[in-house]
Write a protein that holds these residues in place. Structure first.
Motif, PDB file in Angstrom:
ATOM      1  N   MET A   1       0.822  -1.211   0.000  1.00 37.92           N
ATOM      2  CA  MET A   1       0.000   0.000   0.000  1.00 37.92           C
ATOM      3  C   MET A   1       0.856   1.261   0.000  1.00 37.92           C
ATOM      4  SD  MET A   1      -2.977   1.303  -0.150  1.00 37.92           S
ATOM      5  CE  MET A   1      -4.070  -0.082   0.222  1.00 37.92           C
ATOM      6  N   SER A   2       1.955   1.256   0.749  1.00 35.88           N
ATOM      7  CA  SER A   2       2.828   2.428   0.802  1.00 35.88           C
ATOM      8  C   SER A   2       3.449   2.697  -0.562  1.00 35.88           C
ATOM      9  CB  SER A   2       3.922   2.218   1.853  1.00 35.88           C
ATOM     10  OG  SER A   2       4.699   1.076   1.543  1.00 35.88           O
ATOM     11  N   ARG A   3       3.757   1.625  -1.310  1.00 36.48           N
ATOM     12  CA  ARG A   3       4.302   1.802  -2.646  1.00 36.48           C
ATOM     13  C   ARG A   3       3.245   2.388  -3.580  1.00 36.48           C
ATOM     14  NH1 ARG A   3       8.036  -2.600  -5.739  1.00 36.48           N
ATOM     15  NH2 ARG A   3       9.320  -2.075  -3.925  1.00 36.48           N
ATOM     16  N   ARG A   4       1.996   1.980  -3.424  1.00 37.83           N
ATOM     17  CA  ARG A   4       0.909   2.514  -4.241  1.00 37.83           C
ATOM     18  C   ARG A   4       0.723   4.013  -3.979  1.00 37.83           C
ATOM     19  NH1 ARG A   4      -3.695  -0.344  -5.880  1.00 37.83           N
ATOM     20  NH2 ARG A   4      -2.311  -2.144  -5.888  1.00 37.83           N
ATOM     21  N   ILE A   5       0.792   4.420  -2.721  1.00 36.73           N
ATOM     22  CA  ILE A   5       0.647   5.836  -2.377  1.00 36.73           C
ATOM     23  C   ILE A   5       1.805   6.647  -2.940  1.00 36.73           C
ATOM     24  CG2 ILE A   5       0.593   7.491  -0.478  1.00 36.73           C
ATOM     25  CD1 ILE A   5      -0.847   5.355   1.177  1.00 36.73           C
ATOM     26  N   ALA A   6       3.012   6.102  -2.826  1.00 37.73           N
ATOM     27  CA  ALA A   6       4.180   6.790  -3.367  1.00 37.73           C
ATOM     28  C   ALA A   6       4.074   6.944  -4.880  1.00 37.73           C
ATOM     29  CB  ALA A   6       5.446   6.012  -2.995  1.00 37.73           C
ATOM     30  N   ALA A   7       3.597   5.902  -5.547  1.00 40.96           N
ATOM     31  CA  ALA A   7       3.438   5.957  -6.995  1.00 40.96           C
ATOM     32  C   ALA A   7       2.383   6.986  -7.391  1.00 40.96           C
ATOM     33  CB  ALA A   7       3.064   4.578  -7.527  1.00 40.96           C
ATOM     34  N   LEU A   8       1.296   7.084  -6.623  1.00 42.90           N
ATOM     35  CA  LEU A   8       0.248   8.066  -6.895  1.00 42.90           C
ATOM     36  C   LEU A   8       0.803   9.484  -6.765  1.00 42.90           C
ATOM     37  CD1 LEU A   8      -2.699   8.882  -7.396  1.00 42.90           C
ATOM     38  CD2 LEU A   8      -3.096   8.610  -4.931  1.00 42.90           C
ATOM     39  N   PHE A   9       1.536   9.725  -5.699  1.00 49.49           N
ATOM     40  CA  PHE A   9       2.140  11.043  -5.485  1.00 49.49           C
ATOM     41  C   PHE A   9       3.102  11.378  -6.630  1.00 49.49           C
ATOM     42  CE2 PHE A   9       5.640  13.655  -3.821  1.00 49.49           C
ATOM     43  CZ  PHE A   9       4.939  14.775  -3.397  1.00 49.49           C
ATOM     44  N   ALA A  10       3.934  10.420  -7.001  1.00 46.41           N
ATOM     45  CA  ALA A  10       4.900  10.643  -8.082  1.00 46.41           C
ATOM     46  C   ALA A  10       4.195  10.889  -9.408  1.00 46.41           C
ATOM     47  CB  ALA A  10       5.841   9.443  -8.195  1.00 46.41           C
ATOM     48  N   ALA A  11       3.086  10.183  -9.652  1.00 47.62           N
ATOM     49  CA  ALA A  11       2.338  10.360 -10.897  1.00 47.62           C
ATOM     50  C   ALA A  11       1.752  11.764 -10.984  1.00 47.62           C
ATOM     51  CB  ALA A  11       1.234   9.309 -10.991  1.00 47.62           C
ATOM     52  N   VAL A  12       1.193  12.253  -9.887  1.00 51.90           N
ATOM     53  CA  VAL A  12       0.614  13.599  -9.880  1.00 51.90           C
ATOM     54  C   VAL A  12       1.703  14.643 -10.095  1.00 51.90           C
ATOM     55  CG1 VAL A  12      -0.560  15.325  -8.464  1.00 51.90           C
ATOM     56  CG2 VAL A  12      -1.362  12.947  -8.453  1.00 51.90           C
ATOM     57  N   VAL A  13       2.841  14.475  -9.437  1.00 52.08           N
ATOM     58  CA  VAL A  13       3.965  15.403  -9.618  1.00 52.08           C
ATOM     59  C   VAL A  13       4.438  15.389 -11.065  1.00 52.08           C
ATOM     60  CG1 VAL A  13       6.372  15.858  -9.011  1.00 52.08           C
ATOM     61  CG2 VAL A  13       4.716  15.292  -7.212  1.00 52.08           C
ATOM     62  N   LEU A  14       4.534  14.200 -11.643  1.00 47.35           N
ATOM     63  CA  LEU A  14       4.966  14.068 -13.032  1.00 47.35           C
ATOM     64  C   LEU A  14       4.008  14.777 -13.978  1.00 47.35           C
ATOM     65  CD1 LEU A  14       6.897  12.826 -15.115  1.00 47.35           C
ATOM     66  CD2 LEU A  14       5.525  10.734 -15.021  1.00 47.35           C
ATOM     67  N   LEU A  15       2.717  14.651 -13.732  1.00 49.29           N
ATOM     68  CA  LEU A  15       1.726  15.307 -14.579  1.00 49.29           C
ATOM     69  C   LEU A  15       1.754  16.825 -14.424  1.00 49.29           C
ATOM     70  CD1 LEU A  15      -1.224  12.781 -14.136  1.00 49.29           C
ATOM     71  CD2 LEU A  15      -0.061  13.329 -16.273  1.00 49.29           C
ATOM     72  N   VAL A  16       1.938  17.298 -13.206  1.00 46.63           N
ATOM     73  CA  VAL A  16       2.051  18.742 -12.984  1.00 46.63           C
ATOM     74  C   VAL A  16       3.271  19.290 -13.720  1.00 46.63           C
ATOM     75  CG1 VAL A  16       2.522  20.523 -11.251  1.00 46.63           C
ATOM     76  CG2 VAL A  16       0.841  18.730 -10.775  1.00 46.63           C
ATOM     77  N   LEU A  17       4.370  18.563 -13.643  1.00 46.69           N
ATOM     78  CA  LEU A  17       5.590  18.979 -14.341  1.00 46.69           C
ATOM     79  C   LEU A  17       5.365  18.990 -15.848  1.00 46.69           C
ATOM     80  CD1 LEU A  17       8.618  19.658 -14.303  1.00 46.69           C
ATOM     81  CD2 LEU A  17       9.078  17.201 -14.311  1.00 46.69           C
ATOM     82  N   ALA A  18       4.705  17.957 -16.358  1.00 46.74           N
ATOM     83  CA  ALA A  18       4.482  17.849 -17.801  1.00 46.74           C
ATOM     84  C   ALA A  18       3.610  18.988 -18.325  1.00 46.74           C
ATOM     85  CB  ALA A  18       3.843  16.502 -18.126  1.00 46.74           C
ATOM     86  N   THR A  19       2.491  19.273 -17.645  1.00 46.34           N
ATOM     87  CA  THR A  19       1.600  20.324 -18.134  1.00 46.34           C
ATOM     88  C   THR A  19       2.240  21.698 -18.012  1.00 46.34           C
ATOM     89  OG1 THR A  19      -0.672  21.144 -18.082  1.00 46.34           O
ATOM     90  CG2 THR A  19       0.360  20.710 -15.947  1.00 46.34           C
ATOM     91  N   THR A  20       3.061  21.895 -16.994  1.00 44.36           N
ATOM     92  CA  THR A  20       3.765  23.172 -16.859  1.00 44.36           C
ATOM     93  C   THR A  20       4.783  23.355 -17.970  1.00 44.36           C
ATOM     94  OG1 THR A  20       3.499  23.088 -14.441  1.00 44.36           O
ATOM     95  CG2 THR A  20       5.158  24.587 -15.322  1.00 44.36           C
ATOM     96  N   LEU A  21       5.508  22.303 -18.267  1.00 41.99           N
ATOM     97  CA  LEU A  21       6.534  22.381 -19.315  1.00 41.99           C
ATOM     98  C   LEU A  21       5.920  22.666 -20.684  1.00 41.99           C
ATOM     99  CD1 LEU A  21       8.973  19.473 -18.346  1.00 41.99           C
ATOM    100  CD2 LEU A  21       9.429  21.931 -18.237  1.00 41.99           C
ATOM    101  N   VAL A  22       4.862  21.915 -21.048  1.00 47.89           N
ATOM    102  CA  VAL A  22       4.327  22.071 -22.409  1.00 47.89           C
ATOM    103  C   VAL A  22       3.524  23.355 -22.576  1.00 47.89           C
ATOM    104  CG1 VAL A  22       4.308  19.589 -22.830  1.00 47.89           C
ATOM    105  CG2 VAL A  22       2.265  20.680 -21.895  1.00 47.89           C
ATOM    106  N   ASN A  23       2.968  23.880 -21.490  1.00 48.30           N
ATOM    107  CA  ASN A  23       2.155  25.094 -21.598  1.00 48.30           C
ATOM    108  C   ASN A  23       2.918  26.376 -21.302  1.00 48.30           C
ATOM    109  OD1 ASN A  23      -0.860  24.389 -22.082  1.00 48.30           O
ATOM    110  ND2 ASN A  23      -0.227  22.889 -20.552  1.00 48.30           N
ATOM    111  N   ARG A  24       4.082  26.252 -20.662  1.00 42.93           N
ATOM    112  CA  ARG A  24       4.779  27.466 -20.246  1.00 42.93           C
ATOM    113  C   ARG A  24       6.260  27.515 -20.623  1.00 42.93           C
ATOM    114  NH1 ARG A  24       0.551  29.280 -20.111  1.00 42.93           N
ATOM    115  NH2 ARG A  24      -0.595  30.288 -18.429  1.00 42.93           N
TER     116      ARG A  24
END
Length: 232
Positions: free
Chosen positions: A1-24
């Motif tokens: 479960m802890s690995r699943r939570i870590a992966a979720l957090f990392a996925a959200v961070v990755l998506l925030v980084l991606a949308t910031t990079l392509v839009n800005r």
């Protein structure tokens, strides 16, 4: 479960980084590359967390069913566009200033490269595959993960929604409304669309089903808008 939570957090961070990079930050040509790289990263995180292909909608056993449902949805979208083209009053909805001056080459780039790899691939794998599974849904329909992933899909549209004022239909509907209001409405609409696309993903048993609908809507919408504005 802890690995699943870590992966979720990392996925959200990755998506925030991606949308910031392509839009800005990044130039336009990097948009599909960023989409492919981010998609690969999300799939890697899903497998690292212990999820398997069926949970994130990539099970090859259901590929034929997903493709069939995707083509059915594509046909419905095509029919809707055809009706809109046949009714003059509805053509206003395609008056998008972002495609007005596109030559054939850039149009094909947007329709066949930018949208499929930069938008559809990433968004379907992320919001109809990986994120619902990391939230506890996977190949099962559970309202918590469905609403959670759809809410994140709405938030994903924060930066893209800032360009909606160039759409004549949006201007006609909202008049002199503030950009903030238009942006909030766009995000809410995206969240609702996220629920519908997740339903189609579960019905078709794979992300290919909503991906074809998404592709038909976005690439088809660009083509129809270009045709309407070019023939005006």
């Amino acid at each position: 479960m802890s690995r699943r939570i870590a992966a979720l957090f990392a996925a959200v961070v990755l998506l925030v980084l991606a949308t910031t990079l392509v839009n800005r930050v990044l130039p336009g040509w990097a948009y599909p590359i960023t989409g492919v790289v981010t998609t690969a990263g999300l799939i890697g995180l899903a497998y690292w967390s212990g999820l398997r292909s069926a949970a994130i909608g990539l099970d090859r056993a259901h590929l034929r069913r997903a493709g069939l449902f995707g083509l059915m949805g594509l046909g419905v979208i095509a029919l809707g566009f055809g009706i809109a083209l046949a009714v003059p009053a509805l053509r206003t909805f395609f008056h998008d200033g972002r495609v007005h001056d596109l030559a054939v080459g850039p149009l094909l780039w947007v329709m066949l490269i930018r949208i499929p790899f930069g938008t559809v691939l990433l968004e379907e794998v992320a919001f109809r595959g990986v994120l619902p599974a990391l939230l506890g849904g996977g190949d099962r329909w559970r309202w918590g993960p469905v609403l959670g992933a759809s809410a994140l899909f709405g938030l994903w549209h924060v930066l893209p929604s800032l360009a909606l004022t160039s759409n004549a239909a949006v201007g006609a509907v909202f008049g002199g409304a503030s950009l903030a209001l238009v942006s909030v409405v766009a995000m809410l609409a995206a969240a609702v669309a996220g629920v519908l696309l997740l339903w189609w993903r579960h019905t078709g048993k794979g992300v290919l089903a909503p991906a074809l609908v998404h592709l038909a809507t976005n690439s088809g919408g660009v083509l129809v808008a270009w045709y309407v504005l070019s023939s005006a």
